[in-house]
Motif scaffolding. Structure first.
Motif, mmCIF file in Angstrom:
data_model
loop_
_atom_site.group_PDB
_atom_site.id
_atom_site.type_symbol
_atom_site.label_atom_id
_atom_site.label_comp_id
_atom_site.label_asym_id
_atom_site.label_seq_id
_atom_site.Cartn_x
_atom_site.Cartn_y
_atom_site.Cartn_z
ATOM 1 N N PRO A 92 50.653 57.416 75.199
ATOM 2 C CA PRO A 92 51.713 56.190 75.634
ATOM 3 C C PRO A 92 50.971 54.674 75.015
ATOM 4 O O PRO A 92 51.985 54.123 74.526
ATOM 5 C CB PRO A 92 51.802 56.139 77.139
ATOM 6 C CG PRO A 92 50.570 57.107 77.531
ATOM 7 C CD PRO A 92 50.115 58.027 76.431
ATOM 8 N N ALA A 93 49.888 54.763 74.973
ATOM 9 C CA ALA A 93 49.412 53.387 74.098
ATOM 10 C C ALA A 93 49.662 53.246 72.745
ATOM 11 O O ALA A 93 50.333 52.460 72.202
ATOM 12 C CB ALA A 93 48.015 53.347 74.342
ATOM 13 N N ALA A 94 49.762 54.475 72.268
ATOM 14 C CA ALA A 94 50.129 54.484 70.599
ATOM 15 C C ALA A 94 51.760 54.229 70.543
ATOM 16 O O ALA A 94 51.637 53.420 69.481
ATOM 17 C CB ALA A 94 49.958 55.747 70.102
ATOM 18 N N VAL A 95 52.540 54.769 71.308
ATOM 19 C CA VAL A 95 53.898 54.398 71.193
ATOM 20 C C VAL A 95 54.121 52.782 71.756
ATOM 21 O O VAL A 95 54.957 52.237 71.029
ATOM 22 C CB VAL A 95 54.817 55.276 72.115
ATOM 23 C CG1 VAL A 95 56.199 54.747 71.912
ATOM 24 C CG2 VAL A 95 54.607 56.624 71.455
ATOM 25 N N TYR A 96 53.713 52.618 72.737
ATOM 26 C CA TYR A 96 53.652 51.184 73.404
ATOM 27 C C TYR A 96 53.452 50.191 72.321
ATOM 28 O O TYR A 96 53.950 49.003 72.076
ATOM 29 C CB TYR A 96 52.651 50.883 74.448
ATOM 30 C CG TYR A 96 52.946 49.604 75.314
ATOM 31 C CD1 TYR A 96 54.161 49.285 76.229
ATOM 32 C CD2 TYR A 96 51.989 48.689 75.111
ATOM 33 C CE1 TYR A 96 54.040 48.150 76.694
ATOM 34 C CE2 TYR A 96 52.387 47.452 75.575
ATOM 35 C CZ TYR A 96 53.351 47.146 76.626
ATOM 36 O OH TYR A 96 53.154 46.025 77.163
ATOM 37 N N ARG A 97 52.330 50.263 71.529
ATOM 38 C CA ARG A 97 51.760 49.336 70.540
ATOM 39 C C ARG A 97 52.841 49.120 69.242
ATOM 40 O O ARG A 97 52.980 47.965 68.696
ATOM 41 C CB ARG A 97 50.577 49.827 69.784
ATOM 42 C CG ARG A 97 49.189 49.891 70.623
ATOM 43 C CD ARG A 97 48.336 50.325 69.648
ATOM 44 N NE ARG A 97 47.979 49.630 68.308
ATOM 45 C CZ ARG A 97 48.428 50.076 67.053
ATOM 46 N NH1 ARG A 97 48.827 51.174 66.898
ATOM 47 N NH2 ARG A 97 48.089 49.297 66.191
ATOM 48 N N ILE A 98 53.947 50.040 69.068
ATOM 49 C CA ILE A 98 54.963 49.828 68.200
ATOM 50 C C ILE A 98 56.221 49.466 68.779
ATOM 51 O O ILE A 98 57.196 49.913 68.209
ATOM 52 C CB ILE A 98 54.947 50.892 67.074
ATOM 53 C CG1 ILE A 98 55.173 52.184 67.905
ATOM 54 C CG2 ILE A 98 53.522 50.829 66.369
ATOM 55 C CD1 ILE A 98 55.442 53.380 67.025
ATOM 56 N N ARG A 99 56.200 49.027 70.051
ATOM 57 C CA ARG A 99 57.720 49.188 70.837
ATOM 58 C C ARG A 99 58.484 48.235 70.355
ATOM 59 O O ARG A 99 59.770 48.437 70.231
ATOM 60 C CB ARG A 99 57.198 48.694 72.214
ATOM 61 C CG ARG A 99 56.667 47.343 72.330
ATOM 62 C CD ARG A 99 56.051 47.471 74.073
ATOM 63 N NE ARG A 99 55.528 45.760 74.327
ATOM 64 C CZ ARG A 99 54.519 45.296 74.021
ATOM 65 N NH1 ARG A 99 53.762 46.212 73.163
ATOM 66 N NH2 ARG A 99 54.046 44.244 74.279
#
Length: 329
Positions: A92-99
């Motif tokens: 989830p951190a990987a996707v949150y970074r590019i939100r």
């Protein structure tokens, strides 16, 4: 901070840690000393990185800590712990970074789809470009709905096709062109089909068959496009790292994002295979799709937001990724 003076003050501790990390056997006192020095040198590395990022010192301390940690840990954590941590922290951190990249891509892609749809629905020339009237009638009245054939086989085909598109967007991100091409092609295609359905009075059919799975499916494609563009940007603006190190770091994070999208597209494939073409009420189908999309963003914003605030990036840990040299300018 004077890096030479800092090195002179702490070099004995660094040399001692290297000595202990290189020994085959340690007694109790030496093991305690190893742990204490490991913690102290980790603090030194953090200080150097923030105050005076000298590449040689950063590399030396990073490599030293890798060896010391291997000596302390001995063996990796049980595999299931790594899987759980990946699922609730790293992914989830990987996707949150590019939100924000994702939201921008989503807005742009939807705008393109709407323009394409309105153009086909209102311009006779654009509508004729969709095919002969008989072909359009057959597609609108029969082929479009029949495409959504319920079953596991159809769900698997849909999942593999969409995941291939997502990987193509991420993997081709280094070019900066491939993600844009994929996003443009998908947006224009969906919009044009919607416009043709609207021109034949079947816009409600289009929306009720696209929405259940499309809410999550298209979001995953938009995330993939955003990830590819973010990969390209890490080459344009590498920050304090060398371009190769910046690309490596971002690439590892985006592989994590790709694995997350594999799961999301699996869910949308199940919805498309078992819900979209089913005999459920149309509102229930859309509700299922909306719940799936809401769950995805809750996963990203709740777990991913917390992980990023704790310092996670979606990348491997510093020990797993290895040392990198910090450069100025």
């Amino acid at each position: 901070m004077d890096i030479d003076a800092f090195t002179a003050v702490h070099s004995k501790e660094w040399d001692r840690l290297a000595q202990l990390a290189g020994r085959r056997r340690l007694d109790g006192a030496e093991a305690d000393e190893l742990v204490r020095l490991y913690q102290a040198v980790a603090t030194h590395l953090s200080t150097v990185r923030s105050a005076a990022p000298d590449p040689a010192v950063v590399t030396r301390l990073s490599e030293l800590l890798v060896r010391a940690r291997a000596k302390i840990a001995g063996a990796h954590e049980p595999a299931w712990r790594g899987v759980v941590r990946f699922a609730v922290v790293t992914a989830p951190a990987a996707v949150y970074r590019i939100r924000w990249w994702t939201h921008a891509v989503t807005a742009a892609a939807l705008a393109v789809a709407v323009v394409a749809g309105v153009n086909v629905a209102t311009d006779p020339e654009a509508l004729r470009a969709m095919g002969p009237p008989s072909v359009q009638e057959q597609y609108v009245n029969q082929a479009f709905a029949e495409y959504y054939d319920p079953g596991a086989g159809f769900a698997g085909v849909v999942w593999s096709n969409n995941f291939r598109i997502a990987l193509f967007s991420i993997g081709g991100g280094i070019t900066g062109i491939v993600p844009l091409f994929v996003l443009w092609q998908n947006s224009v295609s969906v919009g044009a089909i919607g416009g043709m359905m609207a021109a034949h009075g079947e816009l409600d059919t289009f929306l009720t068959l696209i929405a259940p799975h499309g809410l999550l499916e298209l979001t995953a494609i938009f995330v993939a496009g955003a990830a590819g563009l973010r990969f390209f940007w890490s080459w344009i603006d590498p920050g304090p790292l060398k371009r190769s190190a910046s690309l490596a770091r971002e690439g590892r994070s985006l592989i994590t994002a790709g694995i997350t999208l594999m799961a999301a597209l699996g869910v949308s494939g199940l919805i498309e295979g078992f819900v979209t073409g089913s005999s459920m009420f149309w509102w229930l189908k859309i509700l299922i799709g909306a719940v799936a999309l809401g769950a995805f963003w809750a996963y990203v914003y709740v777990l991913g937001g917390r992980a990023v605030r704790d310092g996670e990036t979606g990348d491997l840990s510093s020990d797993e990724a290895g040392a990198y040299a910090v450069t100025a300018g």
